[in-house]
Design a protein around this motif. Structure first.
Motif, PDB file in Angstrom:
ATOM      1  N   PRO A 219       0.828  -1.207   0.000  1.00 21.28           N
ATOM      2  CA  PRO A 219       0.000   0.000   0.000  1.00 21.28           C
ATOM      3  C   PRO A 219       0.863   1.258   0.000  1.00 21.28           C
ATOM      4  N   GLY A 220       0.554   2.170  -0.916  1.00 23.01           N
ATOM      5  CA  GLY A 220       1.384   3.344  -1.106  1.00 23.01           C
ATOM      6  C   GLY A 220       0.821   4.595  -0.483  1.00 23.01           C
ATOM      7  N   THR A 221      -0.233   5.150  -1.070  1.00 24.02           N
ATOM      8  CA  THR A 221      -0.839   6.365  -0.547  1.00 24.02           C
ATOM      9  C   THR A 221      -1.253   6.209   0.905  1.00 24.02           C
ATOM     10  N   ALA A 222      -1.643   5.012   1.286  1.00 16.75           N
ATOM     11  CA  ALA A 222      -2.106   4.749   2.652  1.00 16.75           C
ATOM     12  C   ALA A 222      -0.978   4.710   3.676  1.00 16.75           C
ATOM     13  N   GLY A 223       0.277   4.781   3.233  1.00 19.14           N
ATOM     14  CA  GLY A 223       1.340   4.841   4.221  1.00 19.14           C
ATOM     15  C   GLY A 223       2.599   4.073   3.921  1.00 19.14           C
ATOM     16  N   ILE A 224       2.723   3.485   2.721  1.00 20.19           N
ATOM     17  CA  ILE A 224       3.872   2.647   2.355  1.00 20.19           C
ATOM     18  C   ILE A 224       4.035   1.566   3.430  1.00 20.19           C
ATOM     19  N   LEU A 225       3.225   0.528   3.283  1.00 21.41           N
ATOM     20  CA  LEU A 225       3.053  -0.492   4.314  1.00 21.41           C
ATOM     21  C   LEU A 225       3.452  -1.867   3.783  1.00 21.41           C
ATOM     22  N   PRO A 226       4.752  -2.191   3.771  1.00 15.36           N
ATOM     23  CA  PRO A 226       5.148  -3.534   3.337  1.00 15.36           C
ATOM     24  C   PRO A 226       4.431  -4.596   4.175  1.00 15.36           C
ATOM     25  N   PRO A 227       3.833  -5.586   3.546  1.00 13.48           N
ATOM     26  CA  PRO A 227       3.073  -6.583   4.310  1.00 13.48           C
ATOM     27  C   PRO A 227       3.983  -7.431   5.183  1.00 13.48           C
ATOM     28  N   PRO A 228       3.497  -7.843   6.350  1.00 15.07           N
ATOM     29  CA  PRO A 228       4.330  -8.664   7.237  1.00 15.07           C
ATOM     30  C   PRO A 228       4.521 -10.062   6.679  1.00 15.07           C
ATOM     31  N   PRO A 229       5.504 -10.792   7.198  1.00 12.10           N
ATOM     32  CA  PRO A 229       5.795 -12.133   6.681  1.00 12.10           C
ATOM     33  C   PRO A 229       4.564 -13.024   6.673  1.00 12.10           C
TER      34      PRO A 229
END
Length: 436
Positions: A219-229
């Motif tokens: 997710p980019g605009t929402a906060g640059i949120l790399p998904p957890p493992p």
């Protein structure tokens, strides 16, 4: 570099304000920044002021401003054939599709071209509904998928609320450990609990009604949120269990932004449909598309696909894709983004967090990072909109173009950014954050 007609910043703004209607804005108070030229990671106005562009405009300028290979490819295509109907076969269209497919997972061999990311998501949703015979689309609250009918309703943020005209959309909470909805204390726990929440949403809505789960890979605009493992792999397993199409939106995260050709290459997941857009050609010409898995493409061997666009596979856009992807491959631009993120930008941002208590969290990869700003690290209370306005103003006053969203600075330079340019930007962030 100057425009062909002598102008000034003032005259450009006056012309804009007289005739241009801007997106996502109240028009009366706008004072748009003037940009008239650029090269690489820099842009400038008509009066000689030069900016270091750590916004990549709208996080799409992966190859940088005015890359000569892309400009030449567009010019060559314009001289050959400037436009042609999408029903025709055209060499540039085939070559652009071939290059995109070469970067996709095995089992993806067809591209449906669109005008941008929003209509890429629209058409992916249409394909999923036709493939499954179901209607409902699940997407997260923290997401942005575009500003057309179904894409804006699939979006999770405030922008969907005045635009709820499309049917069959349900939202759920995705993982975000720093502000966990699930009382998680570790990435593994966040992943497990977020997957349980998604499964309960599927069950509550009725799996037999759900056509697709639509997610931004990162997710980019929402906060640059790399998904957890394990999260994306877990979503894939749930989709398989319940017969649901998985669509991964790579419009912002794709084609170098994460230091990989596709962001999904960093996670144990293969979706059914992949949407892309601005990163594929750095936005030099509007374009987007859907990378279609072979089983879904096969649905339309005999069945008519009920969708189309006048400019699907427009030759100038196709030329820009060929020029951009070839240059990115030849010049090692994706590798540069990975190295910059791992060795220079990521460590530099973490060093800023060690120094400035206003930084609550640093997260990201490649050239895709966020600084989450807080008024109190213990409570994680976000800084106010007024503070964020001041932060942005101070950064721009120091000739650094930036994107701020909610309580975050998004640190998103072009993939061609250099070590020295990162050092220059880090010094500016440091100086500005020292004020708060």
């Amino acid at each position: 570099m100057k425009n062909r007609t002598a102008t000034s910043n003032e005259s450009i703004v006056a012309l804009d304000r007289a005739h241009v209607f801007h997106s996502w804005s109240a028009q009366g108070s706008l004072k748009p920044l003037v940009i008239t030229g650029g090269s690489g990671s820099r842009a400038w106005d008509d009066e000689g002021r030069t900016y270091l562009d750590f916004s990549s405009q709208l996080i799409n300028l992966n190859i940088g401003h005015q890359h000569p290979a892309v400009i030449a490819a567009i010019a060559e295509q314009a001289a050959t054939l400037a436009t042609v109907a999408p029903s025709t076969a055209n060499l540039a269209r085939g070559q652009a599709a071939e290059r995109i497919v070469a970067r996709a997972p095995e089992g993806f061999n067809r591209i449906f071209f669109t005008n941008g990311g929003a209509d890429a998501n629209e058409n992916a949703i249409r394909m999923a509904r036709l493939h499954t015979g179901r209607d409902t689309v699940l997407s997260t609250y923290r997401s942005y998928h575009g500003n057309t009918g179904a894409a804006i309703v699939a979006t999770g943020d405030w922008r969907r609320m005045p635009n709820q005209y499309a049917r069959g959309h349900v939202h759920f909470w995705g993982p975000y450990l720093y502000r966990s909805e699930f009382w998680a204390t570790s990435p593994e726990q966040e992943s497990e609990r977020a997957l349980r929440h998604l499964e309960r949403t599927i069950q509550g809505e009725g799996a037999q009604t759900i056509a697709a789960v639509l997610l931004e890979t990162v997710p980019g605009t929402a906060g640059i949120l790399p998904p957890p493992p394990g999260y994306l792999a877990g979503v894939r397993e749930l989709c398989d269990r319940y017969g649901i199409v998985l669509i991964l939106d790579e419009v912002m995260a794709g084609f170098g932004r994460t230091g990989r050709w596709l962001a999904l290459d960093g996670y144990d997941v293969v979706p059914d449909l992949i949407t892309f857009a601005k990163g594929v050609n750095s936005g030099y010409v509007p374009v987007g598309g859907v990378i279609i898995s072979d089983p879904i493409a096969a649905d339309f061997d005999e069945q008519v696909f009920p969708g189309g666009l006048t400019y699907s596979g427009h030759p100038l856009a196709m030329g820009s894709i060929i020029g951009a992807l070839d240059a990115m491959e030849r010049e090692g631009i994706v590798d540069n983004a990975a190295r910059i993120g791992a060795d220079v930008l990521g460590p530099g941002l973490c060093a800023l967090a060690d120094k400035h208590p206003i930084i609550g969290e640093v997260r990201g990869e490649g050239v895709f990072w966020a600084l989450e700003l807080v008024s109190d690290r213990e409570t994680r209370e976000p800084v106010s909109a007024a503070v964020m306005g001041q932060v942005k103003s101070e950064l721009v006053s120091r000739n650094l173009l930036t994107i701020t969203q909610d309580n975050r600075i998004h640190v998103v330079p072009p993939c061609v950014v250099t070590d020295s340019e990162v050092a220059e930007a880090l010094a500016i962030y440091d100086e500005v954050l020292e004020l708060f």
